[in-house]
Scaffold this active site. Structure first.
Site, short mmCIF file in Angstrom:
data_model
loop_
_atom_site.label_atom_id
_atom_site.label_comp_id
_atom_site.label_asym_id
_atom_site.label_seq_id
_atom_site.Cartn_x
_atom_site.Cartn_y
_atom_site.Cartn_z
N ARG A 99 12.32 5.44 12.73
CA ARG A 99 11.01 6.13 12.94
C ARG A 99 10.14 5.51 14.03
O ARG A 99 10.60 5.29 15.32
CB ARG A 99 10.36 5.69 11.51
CG ARG A 99 11.24 6.15 10.50
CD ARG A 99 10.47 5.78 9.11
NE ARG A 99 9.50 6.66 8.65
CZ ARG A 99 8.59 6.48 8.00
NH1 ARG A 99 8.69 5.41 7.15
NH2 ARG A 99 7.32 7.02 7.69
N GLU B 147 12.56 -9.20 2.31
CA GLU B 147 11.58 -7.88 2.95
C GLU B 147 12.37 -6.72 2.70
O GLU B 147 13.67 -6.82 3.06
CB GLU B 147 11.37 -8.14 4.51
CG GLU B 147 10.62 -7.03 5.06
CD GLU B 147 10.37 -7.38 6.57
OE1 GLU B 147 10.48 -8.25 7.09
OE2 GLU B 147 10.05 -6.33 7.25
N PRO C 54 0.84 -1.28 0.01
CA PRO C 54 -0.07 -0.02 0.20
C PRO C 54 0.94 1.30 -0.01
O PRO C 54 1.78 1.34 0.72
CB PRO C 54 -0.80 -0.24 1.35
CG PRO C 54 -0.25 -1.30 2.08
CD PRO C 54 0.50 -2.24 1.29
N ASN C 55 0.33 2.36 -0.79
CA ASN C 55 0.88 3.70 -1.05
C ASN C 55 2.15 3.72 -1.60
O ASN C 55 2.74 4.71 -1.88
CB ASN C 55 0.95 4.24 0.46
CG ASN C 55 -0.43 4.38 1.16
OD1 ASN C 55 -1.16 4.72 0.67
ND2 ASN C 55 -0.36 3.66 2.55
N ALA D 299 2.76 -0.59 5.10
CA ALA D 299 2.21 -0.64 6.48
C ALA D 299 1.86 -1.98 6.91
O ALA D 299 1.61 -2.25 8.09
CB ALA D 299 1.36 0.37 6.78
N ARG E 170 4.81 10.79 -2.54
CA ARG E 170 4.35 10.82 -1.17
C ARG E 170 5.77 11.05 -0.56
O ARG E 170 6.75 10.43 -0.64
CB ARG E 170 4.11 9.23 -1.08
CG ARG E 170 4.40 8.60 0.11
CD ARG E 170 4.21 7.28 0.07
NE ARG E 170 3.71 6.83 1.45
CZ ARG E 170 4.13 5.58 2.03
NH1 ARG E 170 4.50 4.56 1.18
NH2 ARG E 170 3.61 5.23 3.49
N ASN F 67 7.93 -5.39 -0.48
CA ASN F 67 7.80 -4.12 0.44
C ASN F 67 6.26 -4.05 0.75
O ASN F 67 5.46 -3.61 -0.33
CB ASN F 67 8.44 -3.12 -0.20
CG ASN F 67 8.24 -1.95 0.69
OD1 ASN F 67 7.81 -1.90 1.92
ND2 ASN F 67 8.96 -0.48 0.53
N HIS G 92 12.56 -2.42 2.85
CA HIS G 92 12.03 -1.17 3.43
C HIS G 92 12.84 0.16 2.73
O HIS G 92 14.24 -0.18 3.06
CB HIS G 92 11.74 -0.96 4.94
CG HIS G 92 10.94 -2.21 5.41
ND1 HIS G 92 9.38 -1.96 5.17
CD2 HIS G 92 11.17 -3.25 5.91
CE1 HIS G 92 8.79 -3.28 5.50
NE2 HIS G 92 10.05 -3.74 6.03
N TYR H 243 10.88 8.94 1.32
CA TYR H 243 10.95 8.08 0.21
C TYR H 243 11.54 8.42 -1.25
O TYR H 243 11.58 7.61 -2.02
CB TYR H 243 9.44 7.53 -0.05
CG TYR H 243 8.70 6.96 1.31
CD1 TYR H 243 9.17 5.79 1.80
CD2 TYR H 243 7.66 7.35 1.69
CE1 TYR H 243 8.51 5.15 2.90
CE2 TYR H 243 7.26 6.96 2.99
CZ TYR H 243 7.47 5.88 3.38
OH TYR H 243 7.22 5.46 4.57
C1 DQA Z 1 7.99 1.16 4.37
C2 DQA Z 1 7.94 1.46 5.79
C3 DQA Z 1 6.37 1.31 6.33
O1 DQA Z 1 6.54 1.62 7.67
C4 DQA Z 1 5.60 2.33 5.70
O2 DQA Z 1 4.22 2.07 6.06
C5 DQA Z 1 5.58 2.09 4.32
C6 DQA Z 1 6.89 2.21 3.73
C7 DQA Z 1 9.30 1.65 3.61
O3 DQA Z 1 9.72 1.27 2.60
O4 DQA Z 1 10.01 2.07 4.31
O5 DQA Z 1 4.44 2.39 3.60
O6 DQA Z 1 7.80 -0.17 3.83
#
Ligand code: DQA
Length: 139
Positions: A105, A96, A10-11, A75, A18, A72, A98, A23
């Site tokens: 954070r 995994e 998501p996102n 959240a 964003r 990735n 990020h 990011y």
């Molecule tokens: C993320 C870190 C997560 O906590 C966050 O919700 C994201 C992006 C990252 O790539 O740093 O959407 O996965």
């Protein structure tokens, strides 16, 4: 040729738009073109969804056939026992990733339900983390 899927949750469709200070300003589509050029020896695929179920369906779809998945889960990393179970259920190794260093954070980002079931975890290297994930899968 090895088949590797990059799976974004998501996102992450809003990369480049964003929260740029966290990011960065590159869209994933741009970055993915660079990755494909760099890894011409790999069949690279990309899928993004904002839905937990679609991410699980994709893991099931490729998880008995592909050579690796760079995930990735955004959240959902911090909430989804269902994605953790899907990773445990499939045969394909999952790395995994990020973009941000989640440990710098909020506390709620410090725990991942997924890490235990993944081959490895890469975080804090920006978009380059996806490339490092591919390297880890190819090594
Ligand atoms: C993320 C870190 C997560 O906590 C966050 O919700 C994201 C992006 C990252 O790539 O740093 O959407 O996965």
């Amino acid at each position: 040729m090895k088949k590797i899927l990059i799976l974004n949750g998501p996102n992450l469709n809003l990369l480049g738009v964003r929260e740029k200070s966290i990011y960065g300003d590159q869209s994933f589509e741009q970055y993915f073109e660079d990755l494909k050029a760099r890894y011409a020896i790999v069949e690279l695929y990309y899928f993004q969804s904002n839905s937990e179920g679609a991410i699980i369906d994709k893991l099931h779809e490729v998880g008995f056939d592909y050579d690796g998945i760079v995930l990735n889960a955004g959240a959902y990393t911090h909430t989804s026992i269902a994605i953790a179970d899907a990773i445990a259920a499939i045969k394909t190794p999952v790395v995994e990733v990020h973009i941000s260093n989640v440990h710098q954070r909020e506390n709620f980002r410090h725990h991942s339900y997924l890490s235990k079931n993944c081959k490895g975890v890469i975080l804090g290297f920006g978009l380059d983390g996806y490339r490092l994930g591919i390297e880890g899968l190819l090594a």
